[in-house]
Design an enzyme around this catalytic site. Structure first.
Site, PDB file in Angstrom:
ATOM      1  N   LYS A   1     120.913  20.471 -27.616  1.00  0.00           N
ATOM      2  CA  LYS A   1     120.949  19.591 -28.787  1.00  0.00           C
ATOM      3  C   LYS A   1     120.689  18.145 -28.390  1.00  0.00           C
ATOM      4  CE  LYS A   1     124.921  18.352 -30.519  1.00  0.00           C
ATOM      5  NZ  LYS A   1     126.220  18.360 -31.202  1.00  0.00           N
ATOM      6  N   SER A   2     121.349  17.684 -27.330  1.00  0.00           N
ATOM      7  CA  SER A   2     121.210  16.283 -26.909  1.00  0.00           C
ATOM      8  C   SER A   2     119.763  15.956 -26.599  1.00  0.00           C
ATOM      9  CB  SER A   2     122.018  16.023 -25.645  1.00  0.00           C
ATOM     10  OG  SER A   2     123.289  16.548 -25.782  1.00  0.00           O
TER      11      SER A   2
ATOM     12  N   ARG B   1     116.917  13.399 -28.812  1.00  0.00           N
ATOM     13  CA  ARG B   1     116.317  12.280 -28.068  1.00  0.00           C
ATOM     14  C   ARG B   1     114.794  12.400 -28.063  1.00  0.00           C
ATOM     15  NH1 ARG B   1     121.216  12.917 -25.787  1.00  0.00           N
ATOM     16  NH2 ARG B   1     122.237  11.314 -24.531  1.00  0.00           N
TER      17      ARG B   1
ATOM     18  N   ASP C   1     121.954  19.392 -36.797  1.00  0.00           N
ATOM     19  CA  ASP C   1     121.714  18.042 -36.301  1.00  0.00           C
ATOM     20  C   ASP C   1     120.223  17.744 -36.115  1.00  0.00           C
ATOM     21  OD1 ASP C   1     124.415  17.948 -36.327  1.00  0.00           O
ATOM     22  OD2 ASP C   1     124.671  17.253 -34.262  1.00  0.00           O
TER      23      ASP C   1
ATOM     24  N   ASN D   1     126.253  14.791 -40.189  1.00  0.00           N
ATOM     25  CA  ASN D   1     127.294  14.499 -39.199  1.00  0.00           C
ATOM     26  C   ASN D   1     126.678  14.486 -37.804  1.00  0.00           C
ATOM     27  OD1 ASN D   1     129.835  13.883 -38.328  1.00  0.00           O
ATOM     28  ND2 ASN D   1     130.598  15.992 -38.347  1.00  0.00           N
TER      29      ASN D   1
ATOM     30  N   ARG E   1     133.525   7.849 -37.975  1.00  0.00           N
ATOM     31  CA  ARG E   1     133.210   7.781 -36.540  1.00  0.00           C
ATOM     32  C   ARG E   1     132.712   6.374 -36.214  1.00  0.00           C
ATOM     33  NH1 ARG E   1     129.661  13.145 -35.513  1.00  0.00           N
ATOM     34  NH2 ARG E   1     129.752  12.397 -33.371  1.00  0.00           N
TER      35      ARG E   1
ATOM     36  N   SER F   1     129.165   7.276 -24.871  1.00  0.00           N
ATOM     37  CA  SER F   1     127.959   6.922 -24.134  1.00  0.00           C
ATOM     38  C   SER F   1     126.765   6.829 -25.081  1.00  0.00           C
ATOM     39  CB  SER F   1     127.686   7.951 -23.039  1.00  0.00           C
ATOM     40  OG  SER F   1     127.365   9.202 -23.618  1.00  0.00           O
ATOM     41  N   GLN F   2     126.952   7.282 -26.314  1.00  0.00           N
ATOM     42  CA  GLN F   2     125.833   7.238 -27.269  1.00  0.00           C
ATOM     43  C   GLN F   2     125.460   5.809 -27.663  1.00  0.00           C
ATOM     44  OE1 GLN F   2     126.285   9.826 -30.614  1.00  0.00           O
ATOM     45  NE2 GLN F   2     126.425  11.650 -29.347  1.00  0.00           N
TER      46      GLN F   2
ATOM     47  N   ASP G   1     130.523  23.376 -14.452  1.00  0.00           N
ATOM     48  CA  ASP G   1     130.455  24.493 -15.406  1.00  0.00           C
ATOM     49  C   ASP G   1     129.781  25.704 -14.787  1.00  0.00           C
ATOM     50  OD1 ASP G   1     131.768  23.116 -17.293  1.00  0.00           O
ATOM     51  OD2 ASP G   1     130.032  22.682 -18.562  1.00  0.00           O
TER      52      ASP G   1
ATOM     53  N   LYS H   1     139.719  21.820 -18.587  1.00  0.00           N
ATOM     54  CA  LYS H   1     138.640  22.179 -19.523  1.00  0.00           C
ATOM     55  C   LYS H   1     139.218  22.980 -20.698  1.00  0.00           C
ATOM     56  CE  LYS H   1     135.247  20.098 -17.495  1.00  0.00           C
ATOM     57  NZ  LYS H   1     134.221  20.642 -16.660  1.00  0.00           N
ATOM     58  N   GLU H   2     138.409  23.824 -21.332  1.00  0.00           N
ATOM     59  CA  GLU H   2     138.865  24.603 -22.487  1.00  0.00           C
ATOM     60  C   GLU H   2     140.207  25.275 -22.209  1.00  0.00           C
ATOM     61  OE1 GLU H   2     135.827  24.097 -21.750  1.00  0.00           O
ATOM     62  OE2 GLU H   2     134.499  24.316 -23.478  1.00  0.00           O
TER      63      GLU H   2
ATOM     64  N   ARG I   1     140.890  26.597 -16.053  1.00  0.00           N
ATOM     65  CA  ARG I   1     139.903  27.604 -15.643  1.00  0.00           C
ATOM     66  C   ARG I   1     140.175  28.172 -14.249  1.00  0.00           C
ATOM     67  NH1 ARG I   1     134.275  25.003 -18.113  1.00  0.00           N
ATOM     68  NH2 ARG I   1     134.397  26.129 -20.096  1.00  0.00           N
TER      69      ARG I   1
ATOM     70  N   HIS J   1     134.392  30.022 -23.915  1.00  0.00           N
ATOM     71  CA  HIS J   1     133.095  30.714 -23.913  1.00  0.00           C
ATOM     72  C   HIS J   1     132.623  31.074 -22.511  1.00  0.00           C
ATOM     73  CE1 HIS J   1     130.949  26.643 -23.303  1.00  0.00           C
ATOM     74  NE2 HIS J   1     132.243  26.423 -23.256  1.00  0.00           N
ATOM     75  N   ARG J   2     132.890  30.190 -21.560  1.00  0.00           N
ATOM     76  CA  ARG J   2     132.371  30.450 -20.208  1.00  0.00           C
ATOM     77  C   ARG J   2     133.121  31.586 -19.507  1.00  0.00           C
ATOM     78  NH1 ARG J   2     128.349  27.519 -19.997  1.00  0.00           N
ATOM     79  NH2 ARG J   2     128.322  25.399 -20.816  1.00  0.00           N
TER      80      ARG J   2
ATOM     81  N   LYS K   1     130.492  29.062 -29.169  1.00  0.00           N
ATOM     82  CA  LYS K   1     130.533  27.617 -28.946  1.00  0.00           C
ATOM     83  C   LYS K   1     129.187  27.092 -28.422  1.00  0.00           C
ATOM     84  CE  LYS K   1     133.246  23.920 -27.206  1.00  0.00           C
ATOM     85  NZ  LYS K   1     133.900  23.371 -26.047  1.00  0.00           N
TER      86      LYS K   1
END
Ligand code: DC
Length: 643
Positions: free
Chosen positions: A22-23, A27, A49, A92, A122, A170-171, A315, A342-343, A346, A386-387, A411
């Site tokens: 997505k990122s 861009r 998005d 969003n 936001r 960072s956006q 990851d 993390k989630e 791990r 998910h991982r 996810k």
């Protein structure tokens, strides 16, 4: 709880096209729009998005053409946005709102930027402050510091040093950096505070470089966009897939023979996790990479254990922990303290679940050490991570296993298990169902022996449950109690006998009384559920022949060969009669026939998993066949099914 049962895998090979990141998608779209020339954007992520970004670009007069599939053509405006006045709705999509704000503020038009209610909560003040330092004219239409925004042509000047906070999102820095080439002048951005999410800034810088603008960087504090910077289309841009997701498929190729080729991430990837391929190569996998693809094959010999600092691939390193189950030696993954936050924790989760499979695991504050073993079937918990779910799918090369809550993969990769199934080959099952005394047990066992496959006599499990319940003084109608017995059944199948708690049961499960009890407990849904995974755990390499009533319908619905083996009740009663007489028992043919008919009615008439011929099952009526003829027919079918 939902679960997914995986059979043992034999091999993996094929091609997987990864969903785009997505990122990177958003861009690339924006820079293609601002660039000189046309850009073909391939493998764009289809998501809300990216939809918002495409709509906004169209509203601004940018040429957006859908070329089919995930491919688009963007006609760049060379920094001069055609529509000078517009109201844009960006939903969003943070990856659209922030960079679009920066670009439009410097492009010099009259624009209103809005989003959904949540977008208006936001913060964007730090970015607006940065842009105002350049002379941008930006007004808040709602709350100070938040969208919606009204941008008007300002008197943009540059040449100076801008300051922007780096510790919120960072956006903001990404938005500023991507917009600065529009001024045409040199500009330096200084980051205030510790810059977070540095990998995302790397992606920003790499994407800008792809469009011809090279930002000079001093550490993570100062970024300078040189004078005269202009975006130019590179022609075709492939949006990379998620590099961490690629790791599972590369590992599948490395363990399961391969080649497995992932498309969407290449050797020149801008994502840090692509370095996973190097780690896999260190384990001996044969890795090849191209501009937009990578592939993995197993080594000529064994995969070998590695000792690695994994800080750069946190990851993807999780994938190494389960790949280690198939490597010779002990694998040590170091410097992975971030796994703990993390989630889920791990390191702890990975250690717990690997141990369930039989591996020897040592964990520390920031490391995990995995020594493989012969794996045993287990139900793996996924901790809403998910991982965890994706990593443990690899363990299926060693054993059938159950993955609890598999839908957590949504996810990042909603159809992960479909893609997984498409590139892996599972140990095949020949499912033979049919009524009592049809001879299916004898046929199934002989077919299994001829093929070198495992054999599952599923009826024996129901018989054992009935026997164990009787011995424990539990009523066959007491569903929860019988189900508990089925769950805890300590059973081992040896060549000639079945052992209950280590003791051979012999003919004790074949008596008429236990036959009737088996038929009774088999009608209890909780008992069937309790025995389901136990049966699926027989689905090992090189293959399985299972006989019962619901092999093809419930237990192994994907079996490549299903046989419905039957004979008339009279023929079956006669066979049973002969067997008993041969063994020296007395027998009464009419009574046997009646008993069989009653059992047939109970097995076919019950509400759960009733005995029936599946639509895709082949009918084998053995009334006038010898056992050899029946076995030969099943073997012929198995050859035709290319098992
Ligand atoms: O195949 P068998 O006669 O050994 O089976 C004993 C009982 O268990 C029989 O009444 C049907 C039941 N059974 C079942 O419900 N599902 C199976 N897959 C196998 C057997």
């Amino acid at each position: 709880m939902e679960f997914l049962d995986l059979p043992q895998l034999l091999s993996a090979a094929g091609i997987v096209r990864l969903p785009g990141s997505k990122s990177i998608s958003n861009r690339v779209l924006l820079l293609a729009a601002l660039a000189e020339g046309e850009t073909e954007v391939c493998d764009l992520l289809a998501s809300d998005d990216t939809e918002r970004m495409l709509e906004a670009l169209r509203a601004l007069g940018i040429g957006v053409a859908h070329l089919g599939g995930e491919n688009w053509r963007i006609s760049g405006c060379a920094g001069r946005i055609p529509v000078r006045q517009a109201e844009l709705f960006l939903g969003n999509a943070g990856t659209a709102f922030r960079p679009m704000t920066a670009a439009l503020a410097l492009a010099g038009g009259d624009y209103v930027l809005k989003g959904v209610a949540r977008m208006h909560e936001r913060p964007i003040g730090d970015l607006v402050d940065g842009l105002r330092q350049l002379g941008a004219d930006i007004a808040y239409l709602g709350n100070e510091g938040y969208p919606p925004l009204h941008l008007r042509p300002g008197s943009i000047h540059s040449g100076g040093v801008l300051r922007v906070r780096g510790d919120v999102s960072s956006q903001f820095l990404t938005g500023l950096l991507m917009a600065l080439p529009l001024t045409g002048e040199v500009a330096t951005v200084e980051v205030v505070g510790e810059l977070i999410s540095k990998p995302y800034i790397e992606i920003t810088l790499a994407t800008m470089a792809r469009f011809g603008v090279v930002v000079q960087r001093e550490g993570w504090q100062r970024f300078t966009v040189p004078a005269g910077s202009r975006y130019r289309s590179p022609g075709t841009v492939y949006v990379e897939g998620d590099a961490s997701s690629a790791s599972y498929f590369l590992a599948l190729g490395a363990i399961g023979g391969g080649p497995v080729r992932v498309e969407g991430v290449g050797g020149d990837s801008i994502q840090g996790d692509v370095k996973f391929a190097e780690a896999l190569a260190q384990m001996g996998a044969r890795i090849e990479t191209g501009p937009n693809w990578m592939s993995a094959r197993a080594p000529v010999g064994d995969l070998v254990a590695v000792d690695l600092d994994c800080n750069h691939i946190p990851d993807a390193a999780m994938t190494l922990a389960t790949a280690a189950l198939f490597a010779k030696g002990t694998t040590m993954l170091r410097n992975i303290a971030s796994w703990r936050v993390k989630e889920t924790d791990r390191i702890a989760a990975m250690a717990t679940e690997l141990r369930k499979l039989g591996a020897v695991v040592e964990e520390g504050a920031d490391f995990i050490r995995v020594t493989p073993a012969i794996l045993r079937p287990a139900a793996i918990d996924t901790y809403d991570d998910h991982r965890m779910a994706m990593c443990f799918s690899l363990a299926a090369f060693g054993t059938p296993l159950r993955i609890n809550d598999p839908q957590c993969v949504a996810k990042t990769f909603p159809d992960y298990f479909d893609r997984f199934a498409a590139v892996t080959r599972a140990a095949p099952v020949i499912a033979i169902d049919g009524p009592s005394a049809s001879g299916k047990g004898t046929v199934a066992a002989r077919v299994a022996a001829a093929l070198g496959y495992a054999y599952l006599d599923s009826g024996a499990l129901y018989r054992l449950t009935a026997l164990a319940a009787r011995r424990a003084g539990v009523d066959w109608a007491d569903e929860p109690a019988v189900a508990a017995i089925a769950t805890g059944l300590e059973v081992t199948f040896s060549e000639n006998d079945v052992c209950l708690q280590g003791v051979p049961v012999g003919d004790a499960i074949r008596t008429e009384e236990i036959s009737a009890g088996a038929s009774q407990v088999a009608a209890l849904p909780a008992v069937r559920a309790a025995l389901l995974f136990r049966q699926r755990a027989f689905n090992t390499a090189p293959g399985l022949v299972g006989d019962g009533r619901d092999m093809g319908s419930v237990v192994f619905p994907r079996a490549p060969l299903k046989v419905f083996l039957t004979a008339t009740a009279e023929a079956r009663a006669e066979r049973r009669y002969k067997q008993l007489i041969e063994k020296g028992f007395s027998a009464n043919l009419p009574a046997l026939l009646l008993d069989l008919q009653q059992r047939d009615a109970r097995d076919s008439g019950r509400s759960v998993a009733p005995l029936r011929q599946e639509a895709d099952a082949k009918l084998l009526d053995t009334t006038s066949l010898t056992i050899e003829e029946a076995v030969d027919q099943v073997l012929r079918w198995s050859r035709e099914s290319a098992l």
